[in-house]
Design an enzyme around this catalytic site. Sequence first.
Site, PDB file in Angstrom:
ATOM      1  N   CYS A 383       0.766  -1.130  -0.085  1.00 10.51           N
ATOM      2  CA  CYS A 383      -0.085   0.154  -0.091  1.00 10.51           C
ATOM      3  C   CYS A 383       0.983   1.406   0.116  1.00 10.51           C
ATOM      4  O   CYS A 383       1.447   1.540  -0.842  1.00 10.51           O
ATOM      5  CB  CYS A 383      -1.081   0.040   0.980  1.00 10.51           C
ATOM      6  SG  CYS A 383      -2.477   1.082   0.838  1.00 10.51           S
ATOM      7  N   HIS A 509      -3.661  -5.198   0.377  1.00  8.26           N
ATOM      8  CA  HIS A 509      -3.114  -5.908   1.619  1.00  8.26           C
ATOM      9  C   HIS A 509      -3.021  -7.189   1.582  1.00  8.26           C
ATOM     10  O   HIS A 509      -4.162  -7.785   1.864  1.00  8.26           O
ATOM     11  CB  HIS A 509      -3.960  -5.281   2.810  1.00  8.26           C
ATOM     12  CG  HIS A 509      -3.636  -3.925   2.650  1.00  8.26           C
ATOM     13  ND1 HIS A 509      -2.646  -3.194   3.797  1.00  8.26           N
ATOM     14  CD2 HIS A 509      -4.452  -2.705   2.361  1.00  8.26           C
ATOM     15  CE1 HIS A 509      -2.708  -2.069   3.706  1.00  8.26           C
ATOM     16  NE2 HIS A 509      -4.048  -1.822   2.890  1.00  8.26           N
ATOM     17  N   GLU A 511      -1.542  -9.193   3.174  1.00  5.64           N
ATOM     18  CA  GLU A 511      -1.563  -9.861   4.534  1.00  5.64           C
ATOM     19  C   GLU A 511      -3.075 -10.239   5.231  1.00  5.64           C
ATOM     20  O   GLU A 511      -3.108 -11.230   6.093  1.00  5.64           O
ATOM     21  CB  GLU A 511      -0.745  -8.856   5.686  1.00  5.64           C
ATOM     22  CG  GLU A 511      -1.615  -7.599   5.851  1.00  5.64           C
ATOM     23  CD  GLU A 511      -1.389  -6.544   4.990  1.00  5.64           C
ATOM     24  OE1 GLU A 511      -1.085  -6.695   3.828  1.00  5.64           O
ATOM     25  OE2 GLU A 511      -1.599  -5.225   5.520  1.00  5.64           O
TER      26      GLU A 511
END
Length: 536
Positions: A383, A509, A511
Amino acid sequence: MNRAKYIFVTGGVASSLGKGIISASLAKLLQSRGFSVTIQKLDPYINVDPGTLNPYEHGECYVTDDGAETDLDLGHYERFLNIPTSQANNVTTGSIYQAVISKERRGDYLGETVQVIPHITDEIKSRIVFLGNTGQYDFVIVEIGGTVGDIESLPYIESVRQMRWEMGNNCLVIHLTLVPYLTTTGELKTKPTQHSVKTLLEYGVQPDIIVCRTERPLNQAIKNKIALFCNVLPNAVIESIDADTIYDVPLLMRNEKLDQVVLEKMQIGSGSTLNLEKWEEFVFKLKNPENEVNIGLVGKYIELKDSYKSIIESFIHAGATTKTKVNLRMINAEALNETTVVSELKGLKGILVASGFGERGFEGKVKAINYARENKIPFFGICLGMQCAIVEFARNVLGYKDANSTEVDPKTPFPVIGLMKDQKNIRAKGGTMRLGAYTCRLTEGSKVRTIYNTEFISERHRHRNEFNNAYLSDYEKAGMIAGGINPNENFVEIIELLDHPWFIGVQFHPEFKSTVAKPHPLFVSFVQASLKYSGK
Ligand code: GLN
């Protein structure tokens, strides 16, 4: 099973005992017996969602596919269960009151005095049974934020009392408490647990199961004592001893038979035989690494690891997959400048630059990326981390000296990152970013296409700014290519460097989508690249 069962998890004595992990672990055990389970978090604060909260206040803001900005516990639920959560899985007091007040303004309660009981509690109950009524779940586990006795969480506890009264055996309450160990006398103390159960009883809620966080094993005498004082059977007093890793907790809870006690109490057959083989294999690999690698995480909330929870957990998943112990070094972006960058980043075999907002730490992140790019150290930008990589390349390769993101310098002559068109007239902060899952097409021949091994991916977003496509051809000519593009809006979602072993920045993202069952391919590949760079 045709009707969903509800399991409430309350907390006593202290906060941070790990209600989220206990909830996720119980869910894992039930899932492994063939039941379908979801977990919901009820948060007592007045914010409508945690999207407007500083990470220092509340840790990471997790994002779901449907674009909800949620509590980080939802990340644990997804990582353990490998099924997505949604807006409905996180409820805050703010969202409850907002809904009730809108109904009042519409005239839905015309003539009535709107009160905590029944209007607020009815709204809470409707959010809980909403998940059960989807027909998708055998069990809805409801984690109640805060500690019993807090003024803020009272309406939630009252809702639990009402649901038990209304649904009887379809509801069960687990109370998680702390059993402290006094070193001076060498004793485990049960009094705080007794008191916290008494508080619950004052509210009309008798827990069915008591899970005791402890640093020492609980002997039978202690369990009997807790059982006697708290009106539960001795087998319903469950020890939850401190673990090396949160991923041990489902195995510990299995040994303590938490799932069996739940099923017995709810009078449900035991489902299929518990099968945790894959989970055990994961924990085994996690605990028996064959390699080791040092990776740096450059961010600005480094004192508080909860701010980067999902990134840290993604490295744990990728580490287990590659049998590598990832030593994550937290690096304060604000401490990085021309003179410190070499010493601060020394010994790192991979550098991840994390997401963020605003000016603070921005230049340090750009410095770290410059160092990774020039020294051909594997680099992963997430990001804001990708946006910084784009700025760095503009300044140092394309020769656009004062290039910047307009978020940092609105007057930059080279706005290589700027607000998305849809964002330009938005002033309100809550829930207004580009949020949730969007599709991205991976470019033929790109590194990411090989890593994902597919053409279309879906990843979750939380941002307002984007790559300025007016500069794309300059970048591509100089060797930084768009690895992935949103097919509907043409946003560059991924950049990668051609002349570098592993230099990838993503606008989304990744993650948020790494789980124990499915470690994220980008994290796995990044760890492999870091190992390669370290010569292993
Ligand atoms: N602040 C940047 C934006 O809004 C990046 C956001 C992020 O890193 N989540 O675009």
